[in-house]
Design an enzyme around this catalytic site. Structure first.
Site, short mmCIF file in Angstrom:
data_model
loop_
_atom_site.label_atom_id
_atom_site.label_comp_id
_atom_site.label_asym_id
_atom_site.label_seq_id
_atom_site.Cartn_x
_atom_site.Cartn_y
_atom_site.Cartn_z
N SER A 146 24.60 27.07 -22.05
CA SER A 146 24.81 28.02 -23.14
C SER A 146 23.53 28.81 -23.37
O SER A 146 22.43 28.30 -23.12
CB SER A 146 25.19 27.28 -24.42
OG SER A 146 25.15 28.14 -25.54
N TYR A 168 23.30 20.13 -30.73
CA TYR A 168 23.93 20.72 -29.55
C TYR A 168 22.97 21.54 -28.71
O TYR A 168 22.85 21.34 -27.49
CB TYR A 168 25.11 21.58 -30.00
CG TYR A 168 25.75 22.37 -28.87
CD1 TYR A 168 26.55 21.73 -27.93
CD2 TYR A 168 25.56 23.74 -28.76
CE1 TYR A 168 27.14 22.44 -26.90
CE2 TYR A 168 26.15 24.47 -27.74
CZ TYR A 168 26.94 23.81 -26.81
OH TYR A 168 27.51 24.52 -25.78
#
Length: 245
Positions: A146, A168
């Site tokens: 990401s 995350y």
């Protein structure tokens, strides 16, 4: 006629993983649909098969050593080797209002669980599948990352990178670092390994509040999974090109 290539996609029962499996299947790959949930895995396999794609289900919980070993054995029985591994399975961990994970109030057990799936799970699956990948003429590994993994972007006050996600985001930075270490260790072999950023995709992971479709999000992983020999390795890509570390 060239031999059919074999791929395994983790977390392939829905969202981006499902579309990666569908995209590789459409290119003629035989695809192992890896997923923990038996019912969802079966539904995904049925849908992909109904679309004319050559797929098979792979029970796969990336956090379980014995399960991952069994998955590698299943792939070996089904295909005898592996040409592409896409490590797509991932979790965000619990988030607060506005999708914020406040580092000052993080539940440490939750952090450990996110690391276990997003980082250790990738190492576990990759190492289990490496003997099968080494049997391929052109093996490819793609780790779905990401843009929030980018320390360069996260630290730039002029870049809009989304909310603070203190569990995350660092796991994806960790995953990128692991990807580089694999690339260094595998230098001189025919294995290419890269990290892929799908962008902000409308899936249950984002509450379906995102501008990109799962099919759009899958495109960069499919491109990296089908790189020609001599292509890049140990890099971090989105559709537009390289993302800064």
């Amino acid at each position: 006629m060239s031999e059919q290539k074999i791929a395994l996609v983790t977390g392939a029962n829905k969202g981006i993983g499902y579309e990666i499996a569908a995209g590789l299947g459409a290119l003629g790959y035989r695809v192992g649909v890896g997923a923990r949930d038996a019912a969802r895995r079966e539904i995904a396999v049925e849908k992909l098969s109904a679309a004319g794609l050559d797929v098979f289900g792979v029970p796969l919980d990336v956090t379980d050593d014995r399960n991952v070993t069994a998955a590698a054995e299943l792939v070996e029985r089904q295909a005898g080797r592996l040409d592409v591994l896409v490590n797509n399975a991932g979790v965000s961990g619990e988030v607060g209002p506005g999708w914020v994970q406040d580092p000052t109030t993080l539940d440490l057990d939750m952090v450990r669980a996110v690391v276990e799936t997003n980082v250790i799970g990738v190492i576990r699956v990759t190492n289990a599948m490496l003997p099968l990948l080494r049997r391929s003429a052109s093996p490819r590994i793609v780790n779905v990352s990401s843009s929030v993994a980018s320390l360069t972007l996260q630290a730039d006050p002029d870049v809009e990178i989304g909310p603070v996600m203190a569990a995350y985001a660092p796991t994806k930075t960790f995953l990128n670092a692991v990807t580089v270490q694999y690339a260094r260790q595998l230098a001189g072999t025919n294995i290419l390994i890269n990290a892929a950023c799908p962008g902000l995709v409308a899936t249950d992971f984002t509450g379906f509040q995102a501008p990109r479709t799962p099919e759009q999000g899958a495109a960069i992983a499919i491109r990296l999974a089908t790189l020609p020999d001599g292509g890049p390795t140990g890099s971090f890509f989105e559709d537009a090109g390289v993302i800064p570390w």
